[in-house]
Motif scaffolding. Structure first.
Motif, mmCIF file in Angstrom:
data_model
loop_
_atom_site.group_PDB
_atom_site.id
_atom_site.type_symbol
_atom_site.label_atom_id
_atom_site.label_comp_id
_atom_site.label_asym_id
_atom_site.label_seq_id
_atom_site.Cartn_x
_atom_site.Cartn_y
_atom_site.Cartn_z
ATOM 1 N N ILE A 30 -6.568 -4.366 -2.574
ATOM 2 C CA ILE A 30 -6.830 -2.928 -2.713
ATOM 3 C C ILE A 30 -6.886 -2.259 -1.347
ATOM 4 O O ILE A 30 -6.281 -1.204 -1.135
ATOM 5 C CB ILE A 30 -8.115 -2.698 -3.520
ATOM 6 N N ILE A 34 -4.262 0.696 -0.035
ATOM 7 C CA ILE A 34 -4.699 2.041 0.376
ATOM 8 C C ILE A 34 -4.375 2.290 1.840
ATOM 9 O O ILE A 34 -3.954 3.386 2.205
ATOM 10 C CB ILE A 34 -6.193 2.254 0.054
ATOM 11 N N TYR A 81 -9.698 7.816 -3.035
ATOM 12 C CA TYR A 81 -8.953 7.315 -4.186
ATOM 13 C C TYR A 81 -9.921 6.878 -5.270
ATOM 14 O O TYR A 81 -11.030 6.426 -4.985
ATOM 15 C CB TYR A 81 -8.096 6.098 -3.800
ATOM 16 N N VAL A 83 -10.136 3.986 -8.014
ATOM 17 C CA VAL A 83 -9.530 2.674 -8.236
ATOM 18 C C VAL A 83 -10.010 2.146 -9.583
ATOM 19 O O VAL A 83 -11.209 2.111 -9.847
ATOM 20 C CB VAL A 83 -9.917 1.686 -7.117
ATOM 21 N N ILE A 93 -4.448 2.978 -8.719
ATOM 22 C CA ILE A 93 -5.058 3.620 -7.555
ATOM 23 C C ILE A 93 -4.551 5.052 -7.530
ATOM 24 O O ILE A 93 -3.360 5.287 -7.366
ATOM 25 C CB ILE A 93 -4.704 2.876 -6.250
#
Length: 96
Positions: A30, A34, A81, A83, A93
Motif C-alpha cells: 500500500i 501511494i 487516500y 484504502v 485506493i
C-alpha cells in the motif's frame, strides 16, 4: 467528451490485487503504491502506523490453510487516500 488519464497520479481510484502469503506484506504494498501515485519515494511518506497498525493489517486475514479465507474488509485513511483492503486480496485506493 471523455478525457484520457495518462499517469497513475492523475487517476482518482486504483485497484490492486494482493495474494496473501505470496506478495509480501500488504502494508508495504500500500505504501509503495501511494508513493508511486504521488511521485514520491515510500520512505518520504509518513509511517502507516500513524493511521493503522501495520502488523494487524498484515495478519488480519491469515488463516489455517485447511480452513479457507476469513471474509471481511478493512478501511482506513492514509496520506489523502481512502484504502479498502478485502480478505479476497482486492485493494481499492481512492484519492480523497
Amino acid at each position: 467528451m471523455s478525457s484520457t488519464v495518462n499517469s497513475p497520479s492523475e487517476r482518482r481510484t486504483h485497484h490492486l490485487r494482493h495474494e496473501w502469503g505470496v506478495d509480501g506484506q500488504i502494508s508495504d504494498r500500500i505504501i509503495r503504491a501511494i508513493a508511486e501515485y504521488e511521485d514520491n519515494r515510500p520512505e518520504d511518506l509518513p509511517g502507516l502506523e500513524t493511521r493503522i497498525n501495520p502488523e494487524a493489517l498484515n495478519t488480519a486475514f491469515e488463516t489455517e490453510e485447511s480452513s479457507g479465507c476469513t471474509a471481511g474488509c478493512i478501511t482506513f485513511s492514509y496520506y489523502g487516500y481512502t484504502v479498502l483492503v478485502q480478505s479476497t486480496g482486492h485493494i481499492l485506493i481512492k484519492k480523497n
